[in-house]
Motif scaffolding. Structure first.
Motif, PDB file in Angstrom:
ATOM      1  N   TYR A   1       6.504  56.284  48.735  1.00 40.10           N
ATOM      2  CA  TYR A   1       6.982  57.651  48.958  1.00 40.10           C
ATOM      3  C   TYR A   1       6.045  58.431  49.867  1.00 40.10           C
ATOM      4  CZ  TYR A   1       8.037  62.560  48.303  1.00 40.10           C
ATOM      5  OH  TYR A   1       8.318  63.891  48.539  1.00 40.10           O
ATOM      6  N   GLN A   2       4.755  58.311  49.656  1.00 39.84           N
ATOM      7  CA  GLN A   2       3.794  59.080  50.445  1.00 39.84           C
ATOM      8  C   GLN A   2       3.848  58.709  51.926  1.00 39.84           C
ATOM      9  OE1 GLN A   2       1.985  61.717  49.523  1.00 39.84           O
ATOM     10  NE2 GLN A   2       2.951  61.584  47.490  1.00 39.84           N
TER      11      GLN A   2
ATOM     12  N   ASP B   1       6.222  50.790  63.309  1.00 36.36           N
ATOM     13  CA  ASP B   1       5.403  50.064  62.338  1.00 36.36           C
ATOM     14  C   ASP B   1       6.288  49.249  61.406  1.00 36.36           C
ATOM     15  OD1 ASP B   1       3.180  51.234  63.444  1.00 36.36           O
ATOM     16  OD2 ASP B   1       3.094  52.863  61.977  1.00 36.36           O
ATOM     17  N   LEU B   2       5.799  48.064  61.027  1.00 33.05           N
ATOM     18  CA  LEU B   2       6.463  47.212  60.037  1.00 33.05           C
ATOM     19  C   LEU B   2       5.525  47.053  58.851  1.00 33.05           C
ATOM     20  CD1 LEU B   2       8.812  45.362  59.198  1.00 33.05           C
ATOM     21  CD2 LEU B   2       7.618  43.479  60.344  1.00 33.05           C
ATOM     22  N   ILE B   3       5.920  47.572  57.687  1.00 34.10           N
ATOM     23  CA  ILE B   3       5.036  47.616  56.517  1.00 34.10           C
ATOM     24  C   ILE B   3       5.631  46.776  55.389  1.00 34.10           C
ATOM     25  CG2 ILE B   3       3.935  49.108  54.814  1.00 34.10           C
ATOM     26  CD1 ILE B   3       4.137  51.389  56.816  1.00 34.10           C
ATOM     27  N   PRO B   4       5.018  45.645  55.032  1.00 30.64           N
ATOM     28  CA  PRO B   4       5.478  44.860  53.879  1.00 30.64           C
ATOM     29  C   PRO B   4       5.091  45.555  52.568  1.00 30.64           C
ATOM     30  CG  PRO B   4       4.167  43.536  55.421  1.00 30.64           C
ATOM     31  CD  PRO B   4       3.945  44.975  55.768  1.00 30.64           C
ATOM     32  N   VAL B   5       5.979  45.502  51.582  1.00 32.17           N
ATOM     33  CA  VAL B   5       5.734  46.113  50.277  1.00 32.17           C
ATOM     34  C   VAL B   5       6.076  45.086  49.201  1.00 32.17           C
ATOM     35  CG1 VAL B   5       6.242  48.058  48.758  1.00 32.17           C
ATOM     36  CG2 VAL B   5       6.375  48.361  51.238  1.00 32.17           C
ATOM     37  N   ASP B   6       5.232  44.987  48.189  1.00 33.21           N
ATOM     38  CA  ASP B   6       5.414  43.982  47.133  1.00 33.21           C
ATOM     39  C   ASP B   6       6.486  44.412  46.122  1.00 33.21           C
ATOM     40  OD1 ASP B   6       3.518  42.321  48.261  1.00 33.21           O
ATOM     41  OD2 ASP B   6       1.874  43.207  47.120  1.00 33.21           O
ATOM     42  N   VAL B   7       7.709  44.468  46.577  1.00 32.14           N
ATOM     43  CA  VAL B   7       8.859  44.758  45.714  1.00 32.14           C
ATOM     44  C   VAL B   7      10.014  43.890  46.184  1.00 32.14           C
ATOM     45  CG1 VAL B   7       8.202  47.139  45.152  1.00 32.14           C
ATOM     46  CG2 VAL B   7       9.544  46.670  47.211  1.00 32.14           C
ATOM     47  N   ASP B   8      11.126  43.872  45.408  1.00 35.41           N
ATOM     48  CA  ASP B   8      12.298  43.115  45.839  1.00 35.41           C
ATOM     49  C   ASP B   8      13.221  44.005  46.668  1.00 35.41           C
ATOM     50  OD1 ASP B   8      13.650  44.749  44.069  1.00 35.41           O
ATOM     51  OD2 ASP B   8      13.792  43.229  42.498  1.00 35.41           O
ATOM     52  N   HIS B   9      14.374  43.452  47.044  1.00 41.27           N
ATOM     53  CA  HIS B   9      15.273  44.165  47.955  1.00 41.27           C
ATOM     54  C   HIS B   9      15.849  45.430  47.333  1.00 41.27           C
ATOM     55  CE1 HIS B   9      17.898  44.521  51.429  1.00 41.27           C
ATOM     56  NE2 HIS B   9      18.930  44.700  50.622  1.00 41.27           N
ATOM     57  N   LEU B  10      16.112  45.415  46.029  1.00 39.04           N
ATOM     58  CA  LEU B  10      16.707  46.580  45.370  1.00 39.04           C
ATOM     59  C   LEU B  10      15.713  47.713  45.203  1.00 39.04           C
ATOM     60  CD1 LEU B  10      18.851  44.831  42.598  1.00 39.04           C
ATOM     61  CD2 LEU B  10      19.601  45.670  44.837  1.00 39.04           C
TER      62      LEU B  10
ATOM     63  N   LYS C   1       7.808  53.916  42.628  1.00 40.61           N
ATOM     64  CA  LYS C   1       7.513  53.930  41.194  1.00 40.61           C
ATOM     65  C   LYS C   1       7.192  55.331  40.698  1.00 40.61           C
ATOM     66  CE  LYS C   1       5.908  49.203  40.394  1.00 40.61           C
ATOM     67  NZ  LYS C   1       4.777  48.352  39.932  1.00 40.61           N
ATOM     68  N   LYS C   2       6.493  56.098  41.527  1.00 47.08           N
ATOM     69  CA  LYS C   2       6.129  57.468  41.177  1.00 47.08           C
ATOM     70  C   LYS C   2       5.871  58.259  42.448  1.00 47.08           C
ATOM     71  CE  LYS C   2       1.499  55.702  40.139  1.00 47.08           C
ATOM     72  NZ  LYS C   2       0.407  55.676  39.150  1.00 47.08           N
TER      73      LYS C   2
ATOM     74  N   SER D   1      11.613  51.483  34.791  1.00 45.69           N
ATOM     75  CA  SER D   1      10.535  50.818  34.061  1.00 45.69           C
ATOM     76  C   SER D   1      10.916  50.746  32.597  1.00 45.69           C
ATOM     77  CB  SER D   1       9.217  51.580  34.220  1.00 45.69           C
ATOM     78  OG  SER D   1       9.296  52.839  33.584  1.00 45.69           O
ATOM     79  N   GLU D   2      10.364  49.776  31.904  1.00 48.56           N
ATOM     80  CA  GLU D   2      10.664  49.615  30.480  1.00 48.56           C
ATOM     81  C   GLU D   2      10.241  50.845  29.684  1.00 48.56           C
ATOM     82  OE1 GLU D   2      12.380  47.288  29.044  1.00 48.56           O
ATOM     83  OE2 GLU D   2      12.717  46.309  30.967  1.00 48.56           O
ATOM     84  N   GLN D   3       9.116  51.446  30.075  1.00 47.25           N
ATOM     85  CA  GLN D   3       8.624  52.618  29.345  1.00 47.25           C
ATOM     86  C   GLN D   3       9.607  53.775  29.451  1.00 47.25           C
ATOM     87  OE1 GLN D   3       4.890  54.121  30.746  1.00 47.25           O
ATOM     88  NE2 GLN D   3       4.689  55.614  29.097  1.00 47.25           N
ATOM     89  N   VAL D   4      10.140  53.950  30.665  1.00 46.39           N
ATOM     90  CA  VAL D   4      11.098  55.039  30.867  1.00 46.39           C
ATOM     91  C   VAL D   4      12.339  54.829  30.019  1.00 46.39           C
ATOM     92  CG1 VAL D   4      12.688  56.039  32.543  1.00 46.39           C
ATOM     93  CG2 VAL D   4      10.304  55.668  33.161  1.00 46.39           C
TER      94      VAL D   4
END
Length: 649
Positions: free
Chosen positions: A632-633, A610-619, A625-626, A415-418
């Protein structure tokens, strides 16, 4: 004196007496001569016996005292105890003399009765504050393995000794004890002496030239084409020529990508780096390790390590070489004597996860007291890296994808803040490897392993298929003990295809049956089970002049990919593996011009789980994020639920 006086008196008596009859005088003379001669012989015998006994006593050495004094000779600086209770008056001296008397009685009785001499009495005449040092040192060299391990643990937990007491252990302990202390988390750094002085470089020589000579001395056999070319390049070209040969970097996968974005950019690699890359591959061959050691490679690599403290990449490659050499037990004593354990112990405590993990791998290969497993190049234990009393009940393996790595793939999402606050060292706010930082704390009973292997986007002199890599990784993981415990596989992108191929290959080999029987579940992060658009667009990407075999196998019309999917789906259903699939929903920027949805939702669907879509890109699909993020959970929940029975037992 008494003997001489007696002889004089006898002579005077004989001379003053009145002459008796001849027969009586003759017998009396004989008797007196016998008395005189007997007394002389007896007195002489007693005198000689006494002298011999005294001489023998003066020459007889107490071997225990000699050994103790020999150990004391290692002390650098003696120190007077500051404890007021230890006064040196009459009471103290009397107590000490009593201790000595008791020890002599016990030692004598032990010899007569042929019984053991109890440890608590073996140091009763040593200063009180030194008893623990000698007892632990003796215990660490016991024939009982449990006693040795306990002694090392007690040493590592001791933090109140004087400096010279740590130096006693440092110089007097054996190889097993030193390695055990290096693998103990709380060990004081004073247990480790500085490495011995390095030999001087030859006149009119440089480290670069020494590296080339070392590389030239190694056999050029049993190497693949890429390494043969790379070795000859490092030996024959100058550093300027090497910098121009950018293609050589591509055979090592991810190392070449940053330099490939612009053909006009000159890489910063040096001759040392090229030589080290070649030496890493040479060190994977046992006989070549012997040659490296015989030709002074351990000392040369140590010199290079010290000179490049500001270059982690060079240090990591040196650690890889030492770690590979440590796979050969015959080289352990040489590695220890050359001073590498002190360097590794310091690196183990580094806050940089990559540096600590490379050191942990090498020390684990050196530690044959508590480790049966051997960790080959590319297999890194993220937890536990030290000796621990925590029972390990299951394994979790992380396999990266195309152009990934064992550590950077599993970092927290940037992240930019980090980046602006520069808090990368603060693991509470940012972690460079979440399996080591987060998962290890949430599940301490797991052994967490991350695997690294070379991947390539370009087909430069290397053609390694998924099948080839899966067999290579399977062999390394089995040597690391994977399959001895319940296992969960965690994979990203092409790493998931490798996991599928490894499990199918293991099912065909009886010696790998434990890997299949102990596999509990698999997590797939955007794995292209049905192909990827990356292969379709690869020819248009400016630094992919020739797509590698790995990229070609990812195309949707790849027969190998379709066969792998069909075979594994049937196999997974039969074995009832638990499966969790994540997939990205956002496109990924490749370079500065191409925006691509690398793995679409339909391709990430294995067909089970289960197949779970997540709003992120491939990388970022494998970079939460945390810690409390859903990505992660949900991963943690799957691991805990799948291993629930195993973790309870």
């Amino acid at each position: 004196m008494s003997l001489a006086a007696y002889c004089i008196i006898c002579c005077r008596r004989i001379g003053t007496l009145t002459p008796p009859p001849k027969s009586t005088t003759y017998r009396r003379d004989i008797r007196n001569v016998i008395k005189f001669t007997g007394s002389l012989i007896l007195g002489g015998s007693l005198f000689l016996t006494y002298e011999v006994w005294a001489l023998k006593k003066s020459l007889t050495l107490d071997t225990q005292v000699v050994e103790r004094e020999k150990m004391k000779s290692y002390i650098y600086v003696d120190s007077v105890s500051l404890d007021d209770r230890e006064n040196y008056g009459i009471t103290y001296q009397a107590r000490k003399e009593l201790h000595k008397a008791v020890r002599k009685v016990l030692a004598t009785s032990a010899k007569i009765l042929r019984g053991p001499f109890a440890d608590p009495f073996s140091t009763v005449d040593v200063e009180d504050h030194e008893c623990a040092v000698w007892l632990l040192l003796r215990k660490s060299q016991s024939g009982d393995r449990a006693a040795r391990l306990q002694a090392v643990q007690e040493m590592s937990e001791t933090h109140h000794w004087h400096d010279y007491q740590y130096r006693i252990i440092a110089q007097a302990c054996d190889l097993r004890t030193l390695i055990g202390l290096a693998r103990s988390k709380e060990s004081d750094p004073r247990f480790f002496l500085p490495p011995p002085p390095l030999p001087s470089l030859k006149e009119d020589s440089s480290i670069e030239e020494e590296l080339r000579q070392l590389l030239a001395s190694l056999p050029q056999t049993e190497l693949d084409e890429c390494i043969q070319y790379f070795t000859s390049l490092a030996l024959s070209e100058s550093s300027q020529s090497l910098a121009a040969q950018k293609g050589g970097l591509w055979c090592f996968g991810g190392n070449g990508l940053p330099y490939a974005e612009s053909f006009g950019e000159v890489p910063s690699a040096t001759v040392e780096m090229f030589c080290l890359e070649a030496l890493v591959k040479h060190s994977e061959i046992s006989t070549h390790c012997d040659q490296i050691e015989a030709n002074g490679g351990l000392q040369l690599l140590q010199r290079l390590y010290q000179l490049h403290k500001d270059c982690p990449k060079i240090q990591r490659n040196i650690m890889r070489i030492i770690g590979n050499m440590a796979l050969n037990e015959r080289l352990h004593s040489t590695i220890v004597r050359s001073g590498w354990v002190s360097i590794l112990a310091e690196a183990m405590k580094s806050r940089r996860i990559m540096e600590a993990s490379h050191a942990a791998r090498t020390l684990a290969n050196l530690d044959r007291e508590t480790m049966r497993e051997k960790y080959h190049d590319g297999v890194y234990v993220l937890h536990p890296q030290y000796r621990t009393s925590q029972p390990i009940k299951a394994d979790v393996l992380f396999i990266h994808g195309l152009m990934g790595a064992a550590f950077k793939t599993w970092r927290q999402q940037d992240s930019e803040q980090v980046l602006t606050e520069k808090i990368l060292e603060d693991e509470a706010r940012y972690t460079t490897c979440w399996p080591k930082t987060w998962l290890a704390r949430d599940c301490p009973a797991l052994r967490i392993i991350s695997v690294e292997y070379d991947t390539s986007l370009s087909d430069w002199r290397t053609r390694k298929s998924i099948a080839f890599r899966s067999n290579e990784l399977l062999r390394k993981l089995r040597a690391a003990g994977v399959g001895d415990r319940p296992v969960i596989w965690v994979s990203h992108s092409m790493g998931g295809l490798l996991v599928k191929k490894m499990l199918l290959e293991a099912s065909k080999k009886p010696e790998m049956s434990t890997v299949i029987n102990n596999t509990r579940g698999i997590i797939f992060y955007s794995v292209p089970h049905h192909g990827s658009h990356l292969a379709e667009y690869s020819v248009n990407i400016r630094y992919l002049l020739f797509p590698s075999l790995e990229v070609k196998e990812l195309s949707k019309d790849s027969p190998a990919l379709k066969t792998l999917q069909d075979d594994f789906l049937e196999f997974a259903k039969d074995k009832n593996f638990q499966v969790l699939n994540f997939v990205e929903t956002l496109p990924t920027y490749i370079g500065s011009m191409i925006k691509l949805h690398v793995v679409p939702v339909e391709s990430a669907d294995l067909g089970i789980g289960d197949l779970i879509p997540v709003d992120v890109d491939h990388l970022n699909i494998c970079k939460p994020k945390k810690k409390d993020a859903f990505l992660y959970q949900r991963t943690l929940q799957f691991i805990c639920e799948t291993l629930a029975k195993d973790l309870e037992n």
